[in-house]
Design a protein around this motif. Sequence first.
Motif, PDB file in Angstrom:
ATOM      1  N   LEU A  38      -6.859  10.276  -4.360  1.00 17.45           N
ATOM      2  CA  LEU A  38      -7.908   9.262  -4.431  1.00 17.45           C
ATOM      3  C   LEU A  38      -7.371   7.891  -4.020  1.00 17.45           C
ATOM      4  O   LEU A  38      -8.045   7.145  -3.307  1.00 17.45           O
ATOM      5  N   ASP A  39      -6.154   7.572  -4.417  1.00 18.74           N
ATOM      6  CA  ASP A  39      -5.536   6.315  -3.993  1.00 18.74           C
ATOM      7  C   ASP A  39      -5.425   6.257  -2.478  1.00 18.74           C
ATOM      8  O   ASP A  39      -5.736   5.245  -1.851  1.00 18.74           O
ATOM      9  N   VAL A  40      -4.972   7.350  -1.868  1.00 16.80           N
ATOM     10  CA  VAL A  40      -4.812   7.423  -0.414  1.00 16.80           C
ATOM     11  C   VAL A  40      -6.170   7.322   0.267  1.00 16.80           C
ATOM     12  O   VAL A  40      -6.344   6.562   1.231  1.00 16.80           O
ATOM     13  N   MET A  41      -7.154   8.064  -0.234  1.00 14.76           N
ATOM     14  CA  MET A  41      -8.490   8.032   0.359  1.00 14.76           C
ATOM     15  C   MET A  41      -9.087   6.636   0.260  1.00 14.76           C
ATOM     16  O   MET A  41      -9.737   6.165   1.195  1.00 14.76           O
ATOM     17  N   SER A  42      -8.868   5.963  -0.853  1.00 11.71           N
ATOM     18  CA  SER A  42      -9.399   4.614  -1.031  1.00 11.71           C
ATOM     19  C   SER A  42      -8.868   3.676   0.055  1.00 11.71           C
ATOM     20  O   SER A  42      -9.619   2.869   0.607  1.00 11.71           O
ATOM     21  N   ILE A  43      -7.607   3.814   0.373  1.00 13.78           N
ATOM     22  CA  ILE A  43      -7.016   2.990   1.438  1.00 13.78           C
ATOM     23  C   ILE A  43      -7.651   3.336   2.776  1.00 13.78           C
ATOM     24  O   ILE A  43      -8.020   2.452   3.555  1.00 13.78           O
TER      25      ILE A  43
ATOM     26  N   GLY B 206      -5.441   5.023   9.017  1.00 15.33           N
ATOM     27  CA  GLY B 206      -4.100   4.517   8.754  1.00 15.33           C
ATOM     28  C   GLY B 206      -3.032   5.524   9.102  1.00 15.33           C
ATOM     29  O   GLY B 206      -3.277   6.730   9.068  1.00 15.33           O
ATOM     30  N   THR B 207      -1.868   5.012   9.457  1.00 13.38           N
ATOM     31  CA  THR B 207      -0.699   5.859   9.642  1.00 13.38           C
ATOM     32  C   THR B 207      -0.064   6.074   8.274  1.00 13.38           C
ATOM     33  O   THR B 207      -0.421   5.394   7.298  1.00 13.38           O
ATOM     34  N   VAL B 208       0.882   6.987   8.200  1.00 10.56           N
ATOM     35  CA  VAL B 208       1.579   7.204   6.928  1.00 10.56           C
ATOM     36  C   VAL B 208       2.205   5.894   6.451  1.00 10.56           C
ATOM     37  O   VAL B 208       2.086   5.532   5.276  1.00 10.56           O
TER      38      VAL B 208
ATOM     39  N   GLU C 146       2.421   1.396   2.700  1.00  7.39           N
ATOM     40  CA  GLU C 146       2.501  -0.047   2.446  1.00  7.39           C
ATOM     41  C   GLU C 146       1.371  -0.540   1.553  1.00  7.39           C
ATOM     42  O   GLU C 146       1.551  -1.435   0.733  1.00  7.39           O
ATOM     43  N   ALA C 147       0.183   0.024   1.734  1.00  7.91           N
ATOM     44  CA  ALA C 147      -1.003  -0.438   1.002  1.00  7.91           C
ATOM     45  C   ALA C 147      -1.068   0.107  -0.428  1.00  7.91           C
ATOM     46  O   ALA C 147      -1.818  -0.421  -1.247  1.00  7.91           O
ATOM     47  N   LEU C 148      -0.303   1.144  -0.721  1.00  5.61           N
ATOM     48  CA  LEU C 148      -0.329   1.727  -2.067  1.00  5.61           C
ATOM     49  C   LEU C 148       0.301   0.780  -3.084  1.00  5.61           C
ATOM     50  O   LEU C 148       1.268   0.083  -2.783  1.00  5.61           O
ATOM     51  N   ASP C 149      -0.241   0.772  -4.293  1.00  7.72           N
ATOM     52  CA  ASP C 149       0.322  -0.028  -5.376  1.00  7.72           C
ATOM     53  C   ASP C 149       1.668   0.537  -5.833  1.00  7.72           C
ATOM     54  O   ASP C 149       2.542  -0.187  -6.273  1.00  7.72           O
TER      55      ASP C 149
END
Length: 124
Positions: A11-16, A23-25, A30-33
Amino acid sequence: MDEVSFTPRELDVMSILWRAGSGTVSEVREALDEDLAYTSVLSALQTLEEKGFVRHEPEGRAYRYHPTVAPEKAGRSALARIREAVFQGSAELMFAQLVSDRRLKREELERMRHLLAERLEEES
């Protein structure tokens, strides 16, 4: 793909991806908390792709991942699970909990009222 269900990390990944559009990996990482290894983010994206929730396309030496499921569909599925698990299947109890949140602004409550009025009109 009727049932849309994510683990917390998915869900965190999907939210980004929903916010950014793709997005690339490295961009997702980078965007993950949370500070995750590149391979952990790659694994989450690959799992999401296997489930049919994202697709990828080559971009240079990397892949760019795109969501294939709308956040609204995921939201409906998540709310249905919460309604069943937490509110014994009662949309009324879930709604009462939502509107009792004192942090909701008057404008949000007014929009909710308008949505309810429209929905009631549909039932008439």
